[in-house]
Design an enzyme around this catalytic site. Structure first.
Site, PDB file in Angstrom:
ATOM      1  N   ASN A 110      -0.282  -2.475   1.003  1.00 50.80           N
ATOM      2  CA  ASN A 110      -0.019  -1.075   0.643  1.00 50.80           C
ATOM      3  C   ASN A 110      -1.120  -0.205   1.233  1.00 50.80           C
ATOM      4  O   ASN A 110      -2.229  -0.673   1.483  1.00 50.80           O
ATOM      5  CB  ASN A 110      -0.032  -0.943  -0.892  1.00 50.80           C
ATOM      6  CG  ASN A 110       0.237   0.467  -1.352  1.00 50.80           C
ATOM      7  OD1 ASN A 110       1.152   1.138  -0.850  1.00 50.80           O
ATOM      8  ND2 ASN A 110      -0.551   0.958  -2.314  1.00 50.80           N
ATOM      9  N   HIS A 112      -3.250   3.272   0.300  1.00 45.27           N
ATOM     10  CA  HIS A 112      -3.544   4.135  -0.851  1.00 45.27           C
ATOM     11  C   HIS A 112      -4.536   5.215  -0.403  1.00 45.27           C
ATOM     12  O   HIS A 112      -5.540   4.894   0.251  1.00 45.27           O
ATOM     13  CB  HIS A 112      -4.146   3.295  -1.981  1.00 45.27           C
ATOM     14  CG  HIS A 112      -4.450   4.111  -3.198  1.00 45.27           C
ATOM     15  ND1 HIS A 112      -3.462   4.567  -4.047  1.00 45.27           N
ATOM     16  CD2 HIS A 112      -5.618   4.566  -3.695  1.00 45.27           C
ATOM     17  CE1 HIS A 112      -4.018   5.267  -5.021  1.00 45.27           C
ATOM     18  NE2 HIS A 112      -5.331   5.289  -4.834  1.00 45.27           N
ATOM     19  N   SER A 139      -7.307   3.492   1.960  1.00 47.76           N
ATOM     20  CA  SER A 139      -7.509   2.042   1.979  1.00 47.76           C
ATOM     21  C   SER A 139      -6.180   1.339   2.179  1.00 47.76           C
ATOM     22  O   SER A 139      -5.170   1.732   1.589  1.00 47.76           O
ATOM     23  CB  SER A 139      -8.066   1.549   0.622  1.00 47.76           C
ATOM     24  OG  SER A 139      -9.195   2.296   0.224  1.00 47.76           O
ATOM     25  N   ASP A 148      -3.036  -0.857  -7.511  1.00 47.76           N
ATOM     26  CA  ASP A 148      -4.054  -0.509  -6.522  1.00 47.76           C
ATOM     27  C   ASP A 148      -5.323  -1.351  -6.673  1.00 47.76           C
ATOM     28  O   ASP A 148      -6.425  -0.906  -6.345  1.00 47.76           O
ATOM     29  CB  ASP A 148      -4.404   0.994  -6.603  1.00 47.76           C
ATOM     30  CG  ASP A 148      -3.178   1.875  -6.357  1.00 47.76           C
ATOM     31  OD1 ASP A 148      -2.331   1.493  -5.551  1.00 47.76           O
ATOM     32  OD2 ASP A 148      -3.079   2.943  -6.994  1.00 47.76           O
TER      33      ASP A 148
HETATM   34  C1  GRF Z   1       0.395   8.735   1.975  1.00 51.44           C
HETATM   35  O1  GRF Z   1      -0.702   9.587   1.752  1.00 51.44           O
HETATM   36  C2  GRF Z   1       0.225   7.466   1.222  1.00 51.44           C
HETATM   37  O2  GRF Z   1      -1.076   6.973   1.218  1.00 51.44           O
HETATM   38  C3  GRF Z   1       0.610   7.945  -0.150  1.00 51.44           C
HETATM   39  O3  GRF Z   1       1.750   8.739   0.069  1.00 51.44           O
HETATM   40  C4  GRF Z   1       1.654   9.333   1.345  1.00 51.44           C
HETATM   41  C5  GRF Z   1       2.898   8.953   2.090  1.00 51.44           C
HETATM   42  O4  GRF Z   1       3.028   9.597   3.297  1.00 51.44           O
HETATM   43  N1  GRF Z   1       0.763   6.898  -1.099  1.00 51.44           N
HETATM   44  P1  GRF Z   1       4.159   9.170   4.349  1.00 51.44           P
HETATM   45  O5  GRF Z   1       5.471   9.016   3.582  1.00 51.44           O
HETATM   46  O6  GRF Z   1       3.733   7.899   5.006  1.00 51.44           O
HETATM   47  O7  GRF Z   1       4.228  10.333   5.288  1.00 51.44           O
END
Ligand code: GRF
Length: 199
Positions: A110, A112, A139, A148
């Site tokens: 994932n 985050h 991360s 997370d």
């Molecule tokens: C990213 O900032 C990711 O880390 C967070 O949600 C956002 C998703 O952006 N959990 P995208 O859909 O990849 O444009």
């Protein structure tokens, strides 16, 4: 053709991280291939972006299921049938239960938007600003049963400027997320390929 790790990317929204990974995977030397994109929301903008790359994209709408486990059983079955080896969460806004996580041991990653272990959960940019932090970031980590909380694979740091708002900081972090995820998926997939060789 070189052997690559078969990945599915899970999304909920715009899918800009997915797009960065799909772009990287156009290069056949990249050790991961994106076989499938799954959104849990029918209006996720990333679905069309994936189709433009020629990637099979589908929605499994969590609202169609009575409970979390039934949704996850449907998700698991699609991933399993597609022969997916690595589940790549990219802006996927559903918490995965221990039931699902235990079926994909060492096979879910994932991204985050914080420097974990700081700011697990939501509103990470706001929390970094409110704490007066001078740096923030993103991360890529293994998904474990703790939200997370899995081991960190790679991080990108972003300095916080005096005038930053939640929006400006989110935009700066997102820009760093894309190359970070491309790099982290490369190293993760390479390790999976190496471990295949040993079996
Ligand atoms: C990213 O900032 C990711 O880390 C967070 O949600 C956002 C998703 O952006 N959990 P995208 O859909 O990849 O444009």
């Amino acid at each position: 053709m070189t052997e690559r790790v078969k990945c599915a990317v899970l999304i909920s929204g715009g899918g800009s991280n997915m797009q960065a990974l799909a772009q990287a995977a156009l290069d056949e030397a990249y050790p991961a291939q994106i076989d499938l994109v799954i959104a849990n929301r029918p209006n996720a903008g990333g679905l069309d972006k994936a189709r433009r790359f020629g990637i099979q994209a589908m929605c499994i709408d969590h609202k169609d299921f009575e409970n979390r486990e039934k949704f996850e059983r449907a998700l698991h079955s699609v991933l399993h049938q597609a022969g997916i080896e690595l589940v790549v969460c990219a802006g996927f806004m559903r918490v995965l239960t221990p039931w699902f996580v235990s079926r994909w041991p060492g096979r879910i990653i994932n991204i985050h938007p914080s420097l974990l272990p700081k700011y697990k959960g939501l509103h990470t940019h706001r929390r970094a600003l409110e704490a007066g932090d001078t740096e923030h970031g993103a991360s890529v980590h293994w998904v474990s049963e703790e939200l997370d909380g899995g081991a960190v694979i790679a991080q990108a740091h972003v300095p916080i400027a005096p005038g930053d708002t939640e929006e400006s900081l989110a935009a700066k972090v997102l820009l760093k997320e894309h190359p970070l995820y491309v790099r982290a998926l490369r190293s993760t997939a390479q390790k999976i390929l190496e471990s295949r060789g040993k079996n």
